[in-house]
Design a protein around this motif. Sequence first.
Motif, mmCIF file in Angstrom:
data_model
loop_
_atom_site.group_PDB
_atom_site.id
_atom_site.type_symbol
_atom_site.label_atom_id
_atom_site.label_comp_id
_atom_site.label_asym_id
_atom_site.label_seq_id
_atom_site.Cartn_x
_atom_site.Cartn_y
_atom_site.Cartn_z
ATOM 1 N N LYS A 22 4.100 6.270 6.909
ATOM 2 C CA LYS A 22 3.384 5.832 8.103
ATOM 3 C C LYS A 22 1.901 5.618 7.808
ATOM 4 O O LYS A 22 1.283 4.672 8.306
ATOM 5 C CB LYS A 22 3.529 6.888 9.216
ATOM 6 N N ASN A 23 1.356 6.473 6.989
ATOM 7 C CA ASN A 23 -0.094 6.490 6.764
ATOM 8 C C ASN A 23 -0.552 5.362 5.853
ATOM 9 O O ASN A 23 -1.557 4.692 6.138
ATOM 10 C CB ASN A 23 -0.489 7.848 6.184
ATOM 11 N N VAL A 24 0.167 5.164 4.741
ATOM 12 C CA VAL A 24 -0.258 4.161 3.753
ATOM 13 C C VAL A 24 0.861 3.207 3.349
ATOM 14 O O VAL A 24 0.687 2.403 2.435
ATOM 15 C CB VAL A 24 -0.859 4.834 2.495
ATOM 16 N N ASN A 25 2.022 3.327 4.010
ATOM 17 C CA ASN A 25 3.151 2.415 3.755
ATOM 18 C C ASN A 25 3.591 2.464 2.300
ATOM 19 O O ASN A 25 3.914 1.435 1.687
ATOM 20 C CB ASN A 25 2.782 0.977 4.158
ATOM 21 N N ARG A 26 3.621 3.689 1.748
ATOM 22 C CA ARG A 26 4.043 3.886 0.360
ATOM 23 C C ARG A 26 4.809 5.182 0.244
ATOM 24 O O ARG A 26 4.647 6.090 1.071
ATOM 25 C CB ARG A 26 2.834 3.978 -0.573
ATOM 26 N N SER A 27 5.613 5.303 -0.791
ATOM 27 C CA SER A 27 6.214 6.595 -1.106
ATOM 28 C C SER A 27 5.157 7.485 -1.748
ATOM 29 O O SER A 27 4.114 7.000 -2.222
ATOM 30 C CB SER A 27 7.385 6.418 -2.071
ATOM 31 N N VAL A 28 5.408 8.783 -1.766
ATOM 32 C CA VAL A 28 4.477 9.711 -2.416
ATOM 33 C C VAL A 28 4.337 9.362 -3.889
ATOM 34 O O VAL A 28 3.227 9.327 -4.436
ATOM 35 C CB VAL A 28 4.953 11.163 -2.236
ATOM 36 N N ALA A 29 5.457 9.067 -4.552
ATOM 37 C CA ALA A 29 5.417 8.728 -5.986
ATOM 38 C C ALA A 29 4.583 7.474 -6.231
ATOM 39 O O ALA A 29 3.802 7.407 -7.193
ATOM 40 C CB ALA A 29 6.835 8.544 -6.520
ATOM 41 N N ALA A 30 4.727 6.485 -5.352
ATOM 42 C CA ALA A 30 3.952 5.247 -5.521
ATOM 43 C C ALA A 30 2.464 5.504 -5.328
ATOM 44 O O ALA A 30 1.626 4.943 -6.044
ATOM 45 C CB ALA A 30 4.448 4.190 -4.541
ATOM 46 N N SER A 31 2.124 6.342 -4.360
ATOM 47 C CA SER A 31 0.715 6.679 -4.156
ATOM 48 C C SER A 31 0.137 7.347 -5.387
ATOM 49 O O SER A 31 -0.940 6.978 -5.872
ATOM 50 C CB SER A 31 0.562 7.603 -2.941
ATOM 51 N N LEU A 32 0.860 8.329 -5.925
ATOM 52 C CA LEU A 32 0.353 9.063 -7.086
ATOM 53 C C LEU A 32 0.234 8.145 -8.301
ATOM 54 O O LEU A 32 -0.713 8.261 -9.086
ATOM 55 C CB LEU A 32 1.267 10.248 -7.395
ATOM 56 N N ALA A 33 1.181 7.238 -8.448
ATOM 57 C CA ALA A 33 1.102 6.296 -9.576
ATOM 58 C C ALA A 33 -0.124 5.397 -9.440
ATOM 59 O O ALA A 33 -0.810 5.109 -10.431
ATOM 60 C CB ALA A 33 2.373 5.461 -9.638
ATOM 61 N N GLY A 34 -0.425 4.966 -8.231
ATOM 62 C CA GLY A 34 -1.592 4.121 -8.009
ATOM 63 C C GLY A 34 -2.899 4.831 -8.269
ATOM 64 O O GLY A 34 -3.912 4.190 -8.612
ATOM 65 N N PHE A 35 -2.905 6.142 -8.138
ATOM 66 C CA PHE A 35 -4.134 6.906 -8.354
ATOM 67 C C PHE A 35 -4.587 6.840 -9.812
ATOM 68 O O PHE A 35 -5.772 7.063 -10.106
ATOM 69 C CB PHE A 35 -3.935 8.362 -7.948
ATOM 70 N N GLU A 36 -3.669 6.576 -10.728
ATOM 71 C CA GLU A 36 -4.048 6.493 -12.137
ATOM 72 C C GLU A 36 -5.060 5.375 -12.354
ATOM 73 O O GLU A 36 -6.007 5.528 -13.134
ATOM 74 C CB GLU A 36 -2.796 6.272 -12.990
ATOM 75 N N GLN A 37 -4.875 4.244 -11.673
ATOM 76 C CA GLN A 37 -5.831 3.138 -11.793
ATOM 77 C C GLN A 37 -7.205 3.556 -11.291
ATOM 78 O O GLN A 37 -8.231 3.205 -11.883
ATOM 79 C CB GLN A 37 -5.347 1.942 -10.983
ATOM 80 N N VAL A 38 -7.231 4.311 -10.179
ATOM 81 C CA VAL A 38 -8.503 4.753 -9.625
ATOM 82 C C VAL A 38 -9.197 5.707 -10.592
ATOM 83 O O VAL A 38 -10.404 5.605 -10.830
ATOM 84 C CB VAL A 38 -8.297 5.422 -8.251
ATOM 85 N N ALA A 39 -8.442 6.622 -11.162
ATOM 86 C CA ALA A 39 -9.021 7.572 -12.114
ATOM 87 C C ALA A 39 -9.639 6.841 -13.299
ATOM 88 O O ALA A 39 -10.733 7.200 -13.771
ATOM 89 C CB ALA A 39 -7.955 8.561 -12.577
ATOM 90 N N ARG A 40 -8.965 5.804 -13.789
ATOM 91 C CA ARG A 40 -9.524 5.028 -14.912
ATOM 92 C C ARG A 40 -10.791 4.292 -14.488
ATOM 93 O O ARG A 40 -11.754 4.198 -15.252
ATOM 94 C CB ARG A 40 -8.472 4.047 -15.438
ATOM 95 N N LEU A 41 -10.777 3.765 -13.263
ATOM 96 C CA LEU A 41 -11.954 3.054 -12.759
ATOM 97 C C LEU A 41 -13.175 3.972 -12.700
ATOM 98 O O LEU A 41 -14.304 3.549 -12.979
ATOM 99 C CB LEU A 41 -11.651 2.500 -11.362
ATOM 100 N N LEU A 42 -12.957 5.238 -12.361
ATOM 101 C CA LEU A 42 -14.066 6.172 -12.179
ATOM 102 C C LEU A 42 -14.621 6.697 -13.499
ATOM 103 O O LEU A 42 -15.735 7.242 -13.522
ATOM 104 C CB LEU A 42 -13.626 7.361 -11.326
#
Length: 320
Positions: free
Chosen positions: A119-139
Amino acid sequence: MPDVPPALESPPHRVQITEVGLRDGLQNEPVVLATEHKLALARALIAAGVREFEATSFVSPRAVPALADAAALVRTLRETPDLHLSALVPNVRGAERALEAGVDSVVLFVSASESHNAKNVNRSVAASLAGFEQVARLLEGSGVALRGAIATAFGCPFEGNVPVRAVTNIARRFAELGATHLSLGDTTGMATPPLVAERINHLREVVSGLPLTLHFHNTRGIGLANVMQGLALGVDRYESSIGGLGGCPFAPGASGNIASEDLAYLLEEMGIETGLELEGLIDAARLASEMMGRPLPAQVSKAGPRLALAECTAVATARG
């Protein structure tokens, strides 16, 4: 039901309060404040000693129109020295926008329940966590810190009880991504002192080096009781919203956060330092109430501090 451990003889000497009113406080309000009004509220909070803000969220303006001015708000607040400005981001594009605006830290958020995350981000928990890897690399190398936040950490309005392992599994992943802090979000006010103790104790076993922040809502009236449990276990970071503003637009029954002035009053009366000035917070809460056009749920801004005395002659004397 998990056991509640005995209270510590001495709580933390100092507590860091992060003001989330500009983000969590305003995202679910029917009144959408103009950027200049948000800045006026922020300046009132700064005058009261607030130095750490969760200022906004770089989400789609279509999803949360109240936060469409995220970049402009952060850029203007950035002109005030000695503030720590964080912002929620749902994905790498949101993180790019946050970095461009000049935040000090980005907050990656995921729900501990699949239903709420959908409901919150229209993603599964696993998909959210996988996407966070890109953010971590960006930072990496940017000087901007990564903070993790787990919504529905104490219960889900769609699924009920959330297993503690669901929380600890996410926490472990945040630690692997290099998060500097972890916030546990009580999205719909389902936390209780025993649950608070259970989550803290398990997390300290799993991610012992990751400082915890507690974010309670007062939906069922025990937000400050949960704070007391956190203090008993030595947690020294809390998030709150001026006036008790707030709630999640994607969770039914999610009412306001614990109020910043109520939290500051509790801590002040316990002899715990916050760096905040209570009368200034009360002034900011009254300003927020005027902006919203309604009374806010906080208590201290209505009653005043404990020793705010009234003139005896101004009160009627009983007859008979």
